[in-house]
Design a protein around this motif. Structure first.
Motif, PDB file in Angstrom:
ATOM      1  N   MET A   1      65.761 -14.500   9.016  1.00 28.16           N
ATOM      2  CA  MET A   1      64.742 -14.226   8.038  1.00 28.16           C
ATOM      3  C   MET A   1      64.461 -15.484   7.229  1.00 28.16           C
ATOM      4  SD  MET A   1      64.961 -11.294   5.212  1.00 28.16           S
ATOM      5  CE  MET A   1      63.528 -10.719   4.474  1.00 28.16           C
ATOM      6  N   LYS A   2      63.213 -15.915   7.253  1.00 26.30           N
ATOM      7  CA  LYS A   2      62.851 -17.112   6.509  1.00 26.30           C
ATOM      8  C   LYS A   2      62.510 -16.750   5.072  1.00 26.30           C
ATOM      9  CE  LYS A   2      60.966 -20.087  10.048  1.00 26.30           C
ATOM     10  NZ  LYS A   2      59.793 -20.843  10.473  1.00 26.30           N
ATOM     11  N   ILE A   3      62.938 -17.594   4.173  1.00 28.87           N
ATOM     12  CA  ILE A   3      62.605 -17.410   2.763  1.00 28.87           C
ATOM     13  C   ILE A   3      61.598 -18.481   2.378  1.00 28.87           C
ATOM     14  CG2 ILE A   3      63.490 -17.441   0.408  1.00 28.87           C
ATOM     15  CD1 ILE A   3      66.162 -16.504   1.530  1.00 28.87           C
ATOM     16  N   LYS A   4      60.457 -18.033   1.880  1.00 29.45           N
ATOM     17  CA  LYS A   4      59.427 -18.984   1.467  1.00 29.45           C
ATOM     18  C   LYS A   4      59.791 -19.584   0.119  1.00 29.45           C
ATOM     19  CE  LYS A   4      55.325 -17.136   3.669  1.00 29.45           C
ATOM     20  NZ  LYS A   4      53.979 -16.627   3.431  1.00 29.45           N
ATOM     21  N   LYS A   5      59.504 -20.863  -0.008  1.00 28.36           N
ATOM     22  CA  LYS A   5      59.686 -21.511  -1.297  1.00 28.36           C
ATOM     23  C   LYS A   5      58.560 -21.086  -2.217  1.00 28.36           C
ATOM     24  CE  LYS A   5      62.083 -25.802  -0.357  1.00 28.36           C
ATOM     25  NZ  LYS A   5      61.990 -27.257  -0.456  1.00 28.36           N
ATOM     26  N   GLN A   6      58.908 -20.779  -3.446  1.00 30.09           N
ATOM     27  CA  GLN A   6      57.880 -20.439  -4.412  1.00 30.09           C
ATOM     28  C   GLN A   6      57.261 -21.711  -4.956  1.00 30.09           C
ATOM     29  OE1 GLN A   6      59.714 -17.989  -7.342  1.00 30.09           O
ATOM     30  NE2 GLN A   6      59.360 -16.119  -6.177  1.00 30.09           N
ATOM     31  N   LYS A   7      55.955 -21.636  -5.202  1.00 30.63           N
ATOM     32  CA  LYS A   7      55.287 -22.783  -5.791  1.00 30.63           C
ATOM     33  C   LYS A   7      55.756 -22.958  -7.224  1.00 30.63           C
ATOM     34  CE  LYS A   7      50.974 -22.952  -3.266  1.00 30.63           C
ATOM     35  NZ  LYS A   7      49.519 -22.930  -3.389  1.00 30.63           N
ATOM     36  N   ARG A   8      55.874 -24.191  -7.613  1.00 27.64           N
ATOM     37  CA  ARG A   8      56.261 -24.492  -8.972  1.00 27.64           C
ATOM     38  C   ARG A   8      55.076 -24.281  -9.895  1.00 27.64           C
ATOM     39  NH1 ARG A   8      58.818 -30.200 -10.503  1.00 27.64           N
ATOM     40  NH2 ARG A   8      58.935 -29.594 -12.657  1.00 27.64           N
ATOM     41  N   ASN A   9      55.320 -23.729 -11.068  1.00 25.61           N
ATOM     42  CA  ASN A   9      54.244 -23.497 -12.027  1.00 25.61           C
ATOM     43  C   ASN A   9      53.765 -24.846 -12.542  1.00 25.61           C
ATOM     44  OD1 ASN A   9      52.531 -22.746 -14.048  1.00 25.61           O
ATOM     45  ND2 ASN A   9      53.862 -21.130 -14.819  1.00 25.61           N
ATOM     46  N   THR A  10      52.505 -25.178 -12.239  1.00 24.86           N
ATOM     47  CA  THR A  10      51.985 -26.493 -12.607  1.00 24.86           C
ATOM     48  C   THR A  10      51.813 -26.650 -14.105  1.00 24.86           C
ATOM     49  OG1 THR A  10      49.732 -25.727 -12.249  1.00 24.86           O
ATOM     50  CG2 THR A  10      50.813 -26.850 -10.415  1.00 24.86           C
ATOM     51  N   MET A  11      51.625 -25.538 -14.835  1.00 24.37           N
ATOM     52  CA  MET A  11      51.487 -25.644 -16.283  1.00 24.37           C
ATOM     53  C   MET A  11      52.808 -26.074 -16.913  1.00 24.37           C
ATOM     54  SD  MET A  11      48.503 -25.176 -17.170  1.00 24.37           S
ATOM     55  CE  MET A  11      47.070 -24.716 -16.249  1.00 24.37           C
ATOM     56  N   LEU A  12      53.924 -25.602 -16.341  1.00 27.78           N
ATOM     57  CA  LEU A  12      55.217 -25.986 -16.881  1.00 27.78           C
ATOM     58  C   LEU A  12      55.578 -27.405 -16.482  1.00 27.78           C
ATOM     59  CD1 LEU A  12      57.258 -22.720 -16.268  1.00 27.78           C
ATOM     60  CD2 LEU A  12      56.252 -23.522 -18.403  1.00 27.78           C
ATOM     61  N   SER A  13      55.158 -27.839 -15.306  1.00 28.64           N
ATOM     62  CA  SER A  13      55.497 -29.179 -14.854  1.00 28.64           C
ATOM     63  C   SER A  13      54.576 -30.234 -15.447  1.00 28.64           C
ATOM     64  CB  SER A  13      55.457 -29.247 -13.323  1.00 28.64           C
ATOM     65  OG  SER A  13      54.144 -28.986 -12.874  1.00 28.64           O
ATOM     66  N   ASN A  14      53.402 -29.829 -15.948  1.00 20.58           N
ATOM     67  CA  ASN A  14      52.468 -30.779 -16.527  1.00 20.58           C
ATOM     68  C   ASN A  14      51.907 -30.199 -17.832  1.00 20.58           C
ATOM     69  OD1 ASN A  14      50.609 -32.740 -17.076  1.00 20.58           O
ATOM     70  ND2 ASN A  14      49.469 -32.519 -15.176  1.00 20.58           N
ATOM     71  N   PRO A  15      52.643 -30.380 -18.947  1.00 15.75           N
ATOM     72  CA  PRO A  15      52.186 -29.785 -20.199  1.00 15.75           C
ATOM     73  C   PRO A  15      50.859 -30.361 -20.690  1.00 15.75           C
ATOM     74  CG  PRO A  15      54.297 -30.923 -20.515  1.00 15.75           C
ATOM     75  CD  PRO A  15      53.920 -31.050 -19.077  1.00 15.75           C
ATOM     76  N   ALA A  16      50.543 -31.595 -20.342  1.00 18.75           N
ATOM     77  CA  ALA A  16      49.276 -32.186 -20.782  1.00 18.75           C
ATOM     78  C   ALA A  16      48.093 -31.410 -20.209  1.00 18.75           C
ATOM     79  CB  ALA A  16      49.206 -33.655 -20.361  1.00 18.75           C
ATOM     80  N   LYS A  17      48.218 -30.958 -18.963  1.00 18.98           N
ATOM     81  CA  LYS A  17      47.150 -30.171 -18.348  1.00 18.98           C
ATOM     82  C   LYS A  17      46.956 -28.855 -19.092  1.00 18.98           C
ATOM     83  CE  LYS A  17      45.679 -28.276 -13.929  1.00 18.98           C
ATOM     84  NZ  LYS A  17      46.032 -28.058 -12.520  1.00 18.98           N
ATOM     85  N   GLY A  18      48.047 -28.222 -19.476  1.00 18.34           N
ATOM     86  CA  GLY A  18      47.969 -26.980 -20.245  1.00 18.34           C
ATOM     87  C   GLY A  18      47.310 -27.187 -21.592  1.00 18.34           C
ATOM     88  N   HIS A  19      47.637 -28.291 -22.253  1.00 20.04           N
ATOM     89  CA  HIS A  19      47.024 -28.593 -23.552  1.00 20.04           C
ATOM     90  C   HIS A  19      45.531 -28.867 -23.406  1.00 20.04           C
ATOM     91  CE1 HIS A  19      50.674 -28.523 -25.915  1.00 20.04           C
ATOM     92  NE2 HIS A  19      51.258 -29.351 -25.067  1.00 20.04           N
ATOM     93  N   LEU A  20      45.162 -29.593 -22.367  1.00 21.22           N
ATOM     94  CA  LEU A  20      43.739 -29.874 -22.147  1.00 21.22           C
ATOM     95  C   LEU A  20      42.956 -28.603 -21.849  1.00 21.22           C
ATOM     96  CD1 LEU A  20      43.908 -33.192 -20.073  1.00 21.22           C
ATOM     97  CD2 LEU A  20      43.129 -32.895 -22.431  1.00 21.22           C
ATOM     98  N   LEU A  21      43.543 -27.711 -21.064  1.00 23.61           N
ATOM     99  CA  LEU A  21      42.872 -26.442 -20.785  1.00 23.61           C
ATOM    100  C   LEU A  21      42.754 -25.585 -22.042  1.00 23.61           C
ATOM    101  CD1 LEU A  21      44.393 -25.563 -17.302  1.00 23.61           C
ATOM    102  CD2 LEU A  21      42.037 -26.215 -17.812  1.00 23.61           C
ATOM    103  N   ALA A  22      43.758 -25.635 -22.904  1.00 22.88           N
ATOM    104  CA  ALA A  22      43.691 -24.890 -24.165  1.00 22.88           C
ATOM    105  C   ALA A  22      42.603 -25.461 -25.073  1.00 22.88           C
ATOM    106  CB  ALA A  22      45.042 -24.922 -24.876  1.00 22.88           C
ATOM    107  N   ILE A  23      42.509 -26.775 -25.149  1.00 25.29           N
ATOM    108  CA  ILE A  23      41.455 -27.411 -25.953  1.00 25.29           C
ATOM    109  C   ILE A  23      40.085 -27.076 -25.390  1.00 25.29           C
ATOM    110  CG2 ILE A  23      40.467 -29.662 -26.582  1.00 25.29           C
ATOM    111  CD1 ILE A  23      43.397 -30.662 -26.825  1.00 25.29           C
ATOM    112  N   PHE A  24      39.954 -27.095 -24.079  1.00 26.37           N
ATOM    113  CA  PHE A  24      38.684 -26.731 -23.447  1.00 26.37           C
ATOM    114  C   PHE A  24      38.291 -25.297 -23.797  1.00 26.37           C
ATOM    115  CE2 PHE A  24      36.509 -24.744 -19.804  1.00 26.37           C
ATOM    116  CZ  PHE A  24      35.327 -25.486 -19.829  1.00 26.37           C
ATOM    117  N   THR A  25      39.270 -24.388 -23.747  1.00 31.29           N
ATOM    118  CA  THR A  25      39.011 -22.989 -24.081  1.00 31.29           C
ATOM    119  C   THR A  25      38.565 -22.848 -25.533  1.00 31.29           C
ATOM    120  OG1 THR A  25      40.661 -22.287 -22.471  1.00 31.29           O
ATOM    121  CG2 THR A  25      40.034 -20.687 -24.142  1.00 31.29           C
TER     122      THR A  25
END
Length: 132
Positions: A1-25
């Motif tokens: 049985m193969k176990i798929k790797k879960q994608k890493r949450n990009t918002m947690l790995s790149n906080p600047a992107k999260g801040h920019l999206l919040a400012i955009f919102t």
């Protein structure tokens, strides 16, 4: 049985992107007051509401396709009615009230009233659930 790797949450790995999206919102939300005030001489508040939701639906549909997210399956008719009522009361009535309010006041007054709402919500919470 193969176990798929879960994608890493990009918002947690790149906080600047999260801040920019919040400012955009925040910027988009703030612009809605001025743009609605500019549209009111030519459109009714309900027409602006419909146009705004159509644009948001189209944008979110494109974003959903781009992110390859799965569609949410229909569970039951009662759940769908509940979700529709939640969407109506949460978003639709808020924006309708905002559009109608902008008929009677300026965009800056309306935005200040909306911005101060969390403060009054906190006061109401303290009053209702506070210590006696």
């Amino acid at each position: 049985m193969k176990i798929k790797k879960q994608k890493r949450n990009t918002m947690l790995s790149n906080p600047a992107k999260g801040h920019l999206l919040a400012i955009f919102t925040i910027l988009v939300w703030g612009v809605t007051f001025s743009s609605t005030k500019l549209l009111l001489p030519d459109f009714a508040p309900t027409e602006i509401l419909f146009i705004r939701f159509f644009i948001a639906y189209a944008f979110l549909s494109l974003l959903c396709v781009k992110l390859h997210t799965q569609r949410i399956a229909l569970t039951s008719l009662s759940n769908e009615i509940l979700f529709a009522l939640a969407g109506l009361s949460g978003g639709c009535l808020y924006f309708l009230a905002e559009n109608v309010a902008l008929l009677y006041t300026t965009a800056s007054n309306a935005s200040l009233l909306v911005a101060i709402n969390p403060f009054f919500t906190g006061l109401l919470f303290a009053f209702v659930y506070g210590k006696n």
